[in-house]
Structures are given as structure tokens and as C-alpha cells.
Design a protein around this motif. Structure first.
Motif, PDB file in Angstrom:
ATOM      1  N   ALA A  37       0.806  -1.231   0.000  1.00 53.29           N
ATOM      2  CA  ALA A  37       0.000   0.000   0.000  1.00 53.29           C
ATOM      3  C   ALA A  37       0.834   1.273   0.000  1.00 53.29           C
ATOM      4  O   ALA A  37       0.475   2.255   0.660  1.00 53.29           O
ATOM      5  CB  ALA A  37      -0.974   0.001   1.177  1.00 53.29           C
ATOM      6  N   ASP A  38       1.926   1.266  -0.743  1.00 52.24           N
ATOM      7  CA  ASP A  38       2.722   2.483  -0.898  1.00 52.24           C
ATOM      8  C   ASP A  38       1.874   3.525  -1.618  1.00 52.24           C
ATOM      9  O   ASP A  38       1.498   3.340  -2.778  1.00 52.24           O
ATOM     10  CB  ASP A  38       3.979   2.170  -1.713  1.00 52.24           C
ATOM     11  CG  ASP A  38       4.893   3.369  -1.881  1.00 52.24           C
ATOM     12  OD1 ASP A  38       4.476   4.507  -1.568  1.00 52.24           O
ATOM     13  OD2 ASP A  38       6.032   3.173  -2.352  1.00 52.24           O
ATOM     14  N   PRO A  39       1.544   4.654  -0.944  1.00 51.05           N
ATOM     15  CA  PRO A  39       0.648   5.635  -1.555  1.00 51.05           C
ATOM     16  C   PRO A  39       1.238   6.322  -2.788  1.00 51.05           C
ATOM     17  O   PRO A  39       0.499   6.967  -3.541  1.00 51.05           O
ATOM     18  CB  PRO A  39       0.398   6.641  -0.427  1.00 51.05           C
ATOM     19  CG  PRO A  39       1.576   6.487   0.482  1.00 51.05           C
ATOM     20  CD  PRO A  39       1.959   5.043   0.416  1.00 51.05           C
ATOM     21  N   TRP A  42      -0.312   3.095  -5.056  1.00 45.65           N
ATOM     22  CA  TRP A  42      -1.727   2.795  -4.743  1.00 45.65           C
ATOM     23  C   TRP A  42      -1.804   2.501  -3.262  1.00 45.65           C
ATOM     24  O   TRP A  42      -1.045   1.689  -2.734  1.00 45.65           O
ATOM     25  CB  TRP A  42      -2.191   1.589  -5.567  1.00 45.65           C
ATOM     26  CG  TRP A  42      -3.649   1.285  -5.461  1.00 45.65           C
ATOM     27  CD1 TRP A  42      -4.696   2.129  -5.711  1.00 45.65           C
ATOM     28  CD2 TRP A  42      -4.240   0.026  -5.072  1.00 45.65           C
ATOM     29  NE1 TRP A  42      -5.880   1.468  -5.522  1.00 45.65           N
ATOM     30  CE2 TRP A  42      -5.634   0.188  -5.133  1.00 45.65           C
ATOM     31  CE3 TRP A  42      -3.707  -1.216  -4.710  1.00 45.65           C
ATOM     32  CZ2 TRP A  42      -6.517  -0.842  -4.821  1.00 45.65           C
ATOM     33  CZ3 TRP A  42      -4.581  -2.247  -4.405  1.00 45.65           C
ATOM     34  CH2 TRP A  42      -5.969  -2.060  -4.465  1.00 45.65           C
ATOM     35  N   LYS A  43      -2.721   3.157  -2.571  1.00 51.50           N
ATOM     36  CA  LYS A  43      -2.711   3.182  -1.110  1.00 51.50           C
ATOM     37  C   LYS A  43      -3.449   2.030  -0.440  1.00 51.50           C
ATOM     38  O   LYS A  43      -3.644   2.048   0.777  1.00 51.50           O
ATOM     39  CB  LYS A  43      -3.294   4.505  -0.614  1.00 51.50           C
ATOM     40  CG  LYS A  43      -4.775   4.676  -0.931  1.00 51.50           C
ATOM     41  CD  LYS A  43      -5.305   5.998  -0.366  1.00 51.50           C
ATOM     42  CE  LYS A  43      -6.801   6.153  -0.629  1.00 51.50           C
ATOM     43  NZ  LYS A  43      -7.330   7.412  -0.049  1.00 51.50           N
ATOM     44  N   ARG A  44      -3.877   1.031  -1.214  1.00 50.42           N
ATOM     45  CA  ARG A  44      -4.630  -0.069  -0.621  1.00 50.42           C
ATOM     46  C   ARG A  44      -3.893  -1.390  -0.800  1.00 50.42           C
ATOM     47  O   ARG A  44      -3.000  -1.512  -1.642  1.00 50.42           O
ATOM     48  CB  ARG A  44      -6.031  -0.151  -1.233  1.00 50.42           C
ATOM     49  CG  ARG A  44      -6.837   1.130  -1.013  1.00 50.42           C
ATOM     50  CD  ARG A  44      -8.232   1.006  -1.587  1.00 50.42           C
ATOM     51  NE  ARG A  44      -8.956   2.264  -1.569  1.00 50.42           N
ATOM     52  CZ  ARG A  44      -9.729   2.693  -0.578  1.00 50.42           C
ATOM     53  NH1 ARG A  44      -9.884   1.938   0.501  1.00 50.42           N
ATOM     54  NH2 ARG A  44     -10.364   3.854  -0.649  1.00 50.42           N
ATOM     55  N   HIS A  45      -4.309  -2.403   0.006  1.00 54.23           N
ATOM     56  CA  HIS A  45      -3.734  -3.748  -0.075  1.00 54.23           C
ATOM     57  C   HIS A  45      -4.643  -4.701  -0.850  1.00 54.23           C
ATOM     58  O   HIS A  45      -4.238  -5.301  -1.837  1.00 54.23           O
ATOM     59  CB  HIS A  45      -3.543  -4.352   1.329  1.00 54.23           C
ATOM     60  CG  HIS A  45      -2.722  -3.561   2.262  1.00 54.23           C
ATOM     61  ND1 HIS A  45      -1.342  -3.607   2.262  1.00 54.23           N
ATOM     62  CD2 HIS A  45      -3.071  -2.726   3.278  1.00 54.23           C
ATOM     63  CE1 HIS A  45      -0.878  -2.824   3.230  1.00 54.23           C
ATOM     64  NE2 HIS A  45      -1.907  -2.287   3.866  1.00 54.23           N
ATOM     65  N   SER A 246       3.592   0.339 -11.652  1.00 56.18           N
ATOM     66  CA  SER A 246       3.596  -0.087 -10.258  1.00 56.18           C
ATOM     67  C   SER A 246       4.042  -1.541 -10.125  1.00 56.18           C
ATOM     68  O   SER A 246       3.715  -2.369 -10.979  1.00 56.18           O
ATOM     69  CB  SER A 246       2.196   0.062  -9.655  1.00 56.18           C
ATOM     70  OG  SER A 246       1.797   1.422  -9.641  1.00 56.18           O
TER      71      SER A 246
END
Length: 291
Positions: A37-39, A42-45, A246
Motif C-alpha cells: 500500500a505504498d501511496p 496505490w494506497k490499498r492492499h 507499479s
């Protein structure tokens, strides 16, 4: 608050917010398989998509003559779930309808999400309960993101998707976030699919699925892999960011879809929508295997 479950071979961490899987590791290699989740990317898992999958046309839908608004993928991923039951190797969470939720989604419901470790992987279990005396409409899906490359020293393009069964599936194209049925084609999932970032230039790859399916991220340069298998989800999506490159790929079992361009906006007529009778329970699950 994060909850940890483990066996002799595996360890998983799940956040109470969104009941979201945040980590999955094997103890023999300490490889982290879940995107962290590296913002910057992308901030979600691995968010849970409920009560819709994808986007609504104009962000709205109608039901019983009233118009409602929902964000893409619904609200569950941003809600605090109740910790329902916890064991050493399994945990379950619950989200129930309330007054605030009914401003977005008018149905009574109980959503239970369970995680259980066993063998080489993790089973993710969805239950949607309709406690009301009238039918309800919903969609639900997973959105787990997996680190690619899995191994240090390898590149994104060293990996490929290996579908099983190896057969062609109907491909549904996205355009501006909506399903473009005019561009529906027969997708070439009868062979492995080499991973490269250009695959996602038009957003997610979406396929219709029937029966038992599994999709594996693997490389001929490594013994390590991650596989997602499921039976009761009629669609699957594959996604990574583009044009930003990403280091993750999502494998997403779905019981629902984004709106089509020609949607009426009526929830009961939405493509892929699930209809649940009064006092009935919807049940679906998928498994993540890591090696």
C-alpha cells in the motif's frame, strides 16, 4: 486495529478497517506476497468491494424511485468492521447496515468476511445476509494486490499469468470506467499472458468466468508464485496502474461489474447484479495459495 492469524507455515494480517488483508507471508521464506500500500503507487492492499463493483454511471443509481450516490467499489472498504470471531488461524469480521449507510444504500444487510489459513494458503469467505422481508440487490468482489516481482532481483516482465483451465474467455472492455459491451470479444486466456505494464493501458482486464478457475502469477526464473482460485464468481479482473508502472498486479474475483454505457441506472437492472431473497444468504469464497 490489525489482527494477526498464523499456522506453523503461514502468517496473515488483516485490518479491521475494511476487513482488509494487509499481509500474507510464508514462514519458510519470509516473502511478503501482498502489496504494501505504498501511496506513491496505490494506497490499498486488498479492499473488499461492496455493495457495488466498479463505477456507476454518473456516480448514481436509482431504486424504488429514489436516486442514490455511491463511490467506485462502494463503501465497505472504508468502513470499520466489527471483530466477530478470532482463532489462532482464522478470523471473521462483520459490517451491518445503519442509518448513515442507508443514505447511500437502502437495504438492511449483514456482511461477514472470514479469513482462514490452511495448507499453502488463505481462504477468503464472503457471506451477505438479507434479514429483511424484501429482496435486496448488491455486488461483491475481492481486489487483492500482489507484489510483482515476488522475488528480489527479478523484474515485472519476468512474470506471467497462468490461467486454469486454459481456455478462451469472454473479455469485457472498459472505457472511461464503464463496460463497453460493443467491444466485447473472445479473450485469449487459452495461453499464458506475459506481464507488462502495457496490458493495463485501458484499465483492468475483465473476463467472464464459469465453474472452477485459478490464475497464477509465476516466473520460469523462480519457484515462488501466488495463485487465486474460485468457483462462484462470474467475473475476474486483473489490474495495475498505468501509465505509472507499479510493482503489483491485482487478481480480482467479482460477483458484479461496473455500469454499462447504456445502463438504465435502475439497480435491479444493473449488469451482473446479485439478487438476494428475503432472509436468504449469499456465500462465495476464493483461495490464495503462496509458494
Amino acid at each position: 486495529m490489525p489482527v494477526t492469524i498464523e499456522t506453523d507455515h503461514l502468517k496473515a494480517v488483516i485490518n479491521e478497517k475494511g476487513a482488509e488483508l494487509a499481509s500474507l507471508k510464508r514462514k519458510d521464506n519470509e516473502i511478503e506476497y501482498i502489496w504494501q500500500a505504498d501511496p506513491a503507487y496505490w494506497k490499498r492492499h486488498a479492499p473488499v468491494l461492496f455493495p457495488i463493483v466498479g463505477a456507476l454511471k454518473n456516480g448514481t443509481y436509482t431504486y424504488n424511485g429514489r436516486t442514490y450516490q455511491l463511490p467506485q467499489h462502494g463503501f465497505a472498504r472504508d468502513m470499520d468492521f466489527e471483530l466477530l470471531e478470532q482463532k489462532a488461524d482464522a478470523v471473521s469480521f462483520r459490517l451491518q447496515s445503519n442509518t448513515k449507510i442507508k443514505e447511500m444504500y437502502p437495504f438492511d444487510f449483514e456482511l461477514i468476511i472470514g479469513y482462514a489459513l490452511g495448507g499453502d494458503g488463505l481462504t477468503v469467505d464472503y457471506q451477505v445476509k438479507n434479514p429483511a422481508s424484501e429482496e435486496m440487490y448488491f455486488s461483491i468482489g475481492g481486489h487483492p494486490a500482489f507484489n510483482v516481482p515476488i522475488d528480489d532481483g527479478l523484474d515485472f516482465t519476468d512474470y506471467y499469468l497462468d490461467p486454469s483451465p486454459m481456455k478462451s474467455r469472454i473479455n469485457l472492455s472498459l472505457k472511461e470506467g464503464l463496460i463497453d459491451l460493443d467491444q466485447r470479444t473472445l479473450g485469449q486466456t487459452n495461453t499464458t499472458i506475459a506481464l507488462n505494464h502495457e496490458l493495463f493501458k485501458n484499465d483492468a482486464l475483465i473476463y467472464e468466468t464459469k465453474g472452477l478457475n485459478s490464475f497464477t502469477i509465476c516466473s520460469d526464473k523462480s519457484p515462488h508464485l501466488v495463485s487465486v482460485s474460485f468457483k462462484n464468481f462470474p467475473y475476474v479482473g486483473f489490474w495495475s496502474t498505468y501509465p505509472q508502472e507499479s510493482p503489483f498486479v491485482c487478481i480480482e474475483p467479482w460477483a458484479g461489474l461496473a455500469d454499462t454505457f447504456d445502463t438504465s441506472g435502475e439497480l435491479s437492472e444493473k449488469l451482473g447484479i446479485q439478487k438476494l431473497a428475503a432472509n436468504d444468504i449469499f456465500h462465495a469464497k476464493y483461495a490464495i495459495v503462496v509458494k
